[in-house]
Design a protein around this motif. Structure first.
Motif, mmCIF file in Angstrom:
data_model
loop_
_atom_site.group_PDB
_atom_site.id
_atom_site.type_symbol
_atom_site.label_atom_id
_atom_site.label_comp_id
_atom_site.label_asym_id
_atom_site.label_seq_id
_atom_site.Cartn_x
_atom_site.Cartn_y
_atom_site.Cartn_z
ATOM 1 N N THR A 147 -14.819 -3.786 -4.119
ATOM 2 C CA THR A 147 -16.063 -3.140 -3.681
ATOM 3 C C THR A 147 -17.192 -4.148 -3.537
ATOM 4 O O THR A 147 -17.800 -4.286 -2.467
ATOM 5 C CB THR A 147 -16.454 -2.036 -4.672
ATOM 6 N N TYR A 148 -17.498 -4.865 -4.616
ATOM 7 C CA TYR A 148 -18.627 -5.801 -4.576
ATOM 8 C C TYR A 148 -18.266 -7.082 -3.837
ATOM 9 O O TYR A 148 -19.142 -7.742 -3.272
ATOM 10 C CB TYR A 148 -19.106 -6.084 -5.995
ATOM 11 N N PHE A 197 -17.472 -1.420 1.047
ATOM 12 C CA PHE A 197 -18.431 -1.472 -0.067
ATOM 13 C C PHE A 197 -19.080 -0.110 -0.299
ATOM 14 O O PHE A 197 -19.144 0.374 -1.436
ATOM 15 C CB PHE A 197 -19.507 -2.517 0.212
ATOM 16 N N TYR A 201 -18.672 1.973 -3.762
ATOM 17 C CA TYR A 201 -19.855 2.153 -4.603
ATOM 18 C C TYR A 201 -20.256 3.622 -4.707
ATOM 19 O O TYR A 201 -20.574 4.119 -5.783
ATOM 20 C CB TYR A 201 -21.012 1.335 -4.037
ATOM 21 N N SER A 204 -18.177 6.038 -6.924
ATOM 22 C CA SER A 204 -18.404 5.872 -8.365
ATOM 23 C C SER A 204 -19.788 6.366 -8.783
ATOM 24 O O SER A 204 -19.996 6.668 -9.964
ATOM 25 C CB SER A 204 -18.263 4.394 -8.756
ATOM 26 N N ASN A 205 -20.715 6.453 -7.844
ATOM 27 C CA ASN A 205 -22.103 6.794 -8.207
ATOM 28 C C ASN A 205 -22.633 8.006 -7.448
ATOM 29 O O ASN A 205 -23.843 8.218 -7.413
ATOM 30 C CB ASN A 205 -23.013 5.590 -7.930
ATOM 31 N N PRO A 229 -27.807 -2.035 -5.029
ATOM 32 C CA PRO A 229 -26.907 -2.667 -4.065
ATOM 33 C C PRO A 229 -27.074 -2.122 -2.650
ATOM 34 O O PRO A 229 -26.959 -2.858 -1.669
ATOM 35 C CB PRO A 229 -25.511 -2.329 -4.622
#
Length: 520
Positions: A147-148, A197, A201, A204-205, A229
């Protein structure tokens, strides 16, 4: 039937078996797509030179080889993948190569950049990369680990054209990178990295972004620290507009950013915030940056004599509109028009070339093919079981739809003109490679979405059948009449039977065991 009964009689379990799809529908559609593409090659040659064009059999064999290899790879490694996407892409690729060949054979001075052979090589390379990705990437969820890393790669790709000595400015936009005499557009690959990405991200959030934060004027706003991010990527899209002077790529990144936030949170407030930010940014850019202001003037006043004669003015877009008008409803036919009069008719304005020679009917058919690819991608997003796959498939489908809209909208003056190219059709190696990778990811996710699951679904009995003994919570004894004590666990079925002569079902009470030595 007797074999099944015999196996059941000896206590064997007969498991259901899902047959692997033969993918005959895909094979049939591939034959139609090849007939259209190869037929276009032949008609272009006959109309311009009176004979089959040079390299006809090589180009036809290459297109047929791509279709055949893709079909075999999908049949072996992704048998449940969507059966419409690959034929649609082969059709677009074939028609695009035929259009570039037609412009190359025109011999016009401004068409010296048209190179069908080079574009065919890039198409072949992109297809091979896509098939290799399908072969070695067995599960799309592996990409979530990066992801990152994908964010860093995307930012690095966007920044490459700004490096002195590496970046190259063409037609006022600094979006190209020149390495060893070869040019590439890294932003085409950055959109894939940013999609990975965002999917990783946001999955998860998503709850934090959707629920945490304050309400302002009825809109649920997330906390700033949760957007760190994402704000970095948004700033990068603005940097593309300011420093690289590329309106199209900036709009593509910003649209992907807003669309995936909406997919993840299902909050319409994100769409309103995105439109507001885009409106403010567009107004500020039009007043602060001369190149954006020039695009706005060309959009609003293309037939102004001063703008028409100015270098970098409205000549290109006006000639494109004339070409679309000359095509009419059914077009002039392959090789019978004058699409070479439009600058960059083989890349940025290939849509007008097709419109002149195939007419409005051909353009509508073309847009329906793109719509079909996007629809299959969104359908895959709805069907896949994991959240990461849903967001990734939805984001990739949306970014392709947005790119087609931006290109067609710019040429037809719905929106200001941008520098993006039509996927799979316009000349450009970077665009072909990147969009083939997008297709590979959509096919891989669609295989996961359609593949039969080993888990039971609602209304279906799990392999091994239902349990005959109830699971109870509490004491595990029995009452004097033989019924189990305790409370049955949630979802645990009690043994039941239906009388032969009809009537309601009855709970079967277990019979108490007879002590040894006693006789009935």
């Amino acid at each position: 039937m007797s074999a099944v009964v015999a196996e059941a009689a000896v206590g064997r379990t007969v498991e259901p078996h899902e047959r692997r799809p033969a993918r005959l529908a895909e094979l049939f559609l591939l034959v139609l797509a090849l007939a259209a593409g190869i037929g276009a090659f032949a008609m272009v040659g006959r109309a311009t030179t009176g004979d089959l064009p040079e390299g006809f059999w090589v180009a036809s064999g290459m297109l047929a080889g791509v279709a055949l290899v893709g079909h075999v790879v999908l049949r072996i490694r992704a048998p449940w993948a969507d059966q419409v996407i690959l034929p649609a892409v082969v059709l677009l690729n074939g028609l695009g190569l035929a259009t570039i060949l037609r412009l190359q054979l025109s011999g016009a001075r401004n068409m010296v950049g048209a190179d069908a052979a080079s574009n065919a090589v890039y198409s072949l390379l992109g297809a091979l990369v896509a098939f290799a990705l399908l072969w070695f990437l067995g599960d799309h969820r592996r990409l979530r680990r990066f992801t990152y890393t994908a964010m860093i790669v995307g930012l690095a790709l966007v920044s490459l054209p700004l490096i002195p000595g590496l970046g190259q400015e063409i037609n006022g936009a600094r979006i190209w990178v020149s390495v060893a005499g070869m040019s590439m557009q890294p932003a085409e690959f950055a959109k894939i990295a940013f999609a990975v990405f965002f999917a990783g991200y946001l999955v998860s959030n998503r709850d934090t972004l959707a629920l945490a934060g304050k309400k302002v004027l009825g809109l649920q706003l997330p906390r700033v620290r949760d957007l760190g991010p994402i704000l970095i990527v948004w700033a990068a899209s603005l940097g593309v507009l300011v420093f690289e002077r590329d309106l199209g790529t900036s709009l593509l990144f910003f649209g992907l950013f807003v669309a995936m936030l909406y997919l993840a949170t299902e909050r319409s407030s994100w769409v309103l915030i995105g439109l507001l930010l885009f409106g403010v940014g567009a107004f500020a850019a039009a007043n602060l940056f001369p190149h954006v202001n020039a695009r706005m003037e060309v959009w609003l006043h293309p037939f102004d004599a001063e703008l028409y004669d100015r270098v970098g003015g409205s000549f290109q877009i006006v000639q494109g509109l004339f070409a679309l008008g000359a095509g009419g409803l059914f077009g002039t036919g392959w090789g019978e028009g004058y699409p070479q009069r439009v600058p960059y008719a083989f890349s940025d304005f290939i849509y007008t070339s097709i419109g002149e020679e195939l007419g409005l009917t051909g353009l509508l058919a073309l847009l329906l093919v793109y719509l079909l690819i996007v629809q299959r991608g969104l359908r895959t997003s709805l069907a896949v079981r994991d959240g990461f796959g849903k967001l990734l498939a939805g984001g990739l489908a949306f970014v392709m739809a947005l790119q087609v809209f931006v290109v067609v909208g710019g040429i037809t003056r719905i929106i200001p003109l941008t520098g993006l190219t039509l996927p799979f059709m316009a000349q450009g190696g970077s665009s072909l490679l990147a969009n083939w990778i997008v297709v590979a990811l959509l096919l891989r996710i669609s295989d996961s979405a359609r593949r039969p699951s080993a888990l039971p679904v609602r209304g279906q009995v799990a392999p091994g059948g239902a349990t005959h003994e109830p699971i109870v919570v509490g004491s595990a004894g029995t009452t004097p009449d033989g019924r189990p004590t305790g409370t049955p666990a949630s979802g645990t079925p009690l043994p039941r039977r239906t009388p032969v002569n009809g009537g309601p079902t009855e709970i079967i009470a277990p019979q108490p065991e007879t002590p040894k030595g006693e006789h009935s």
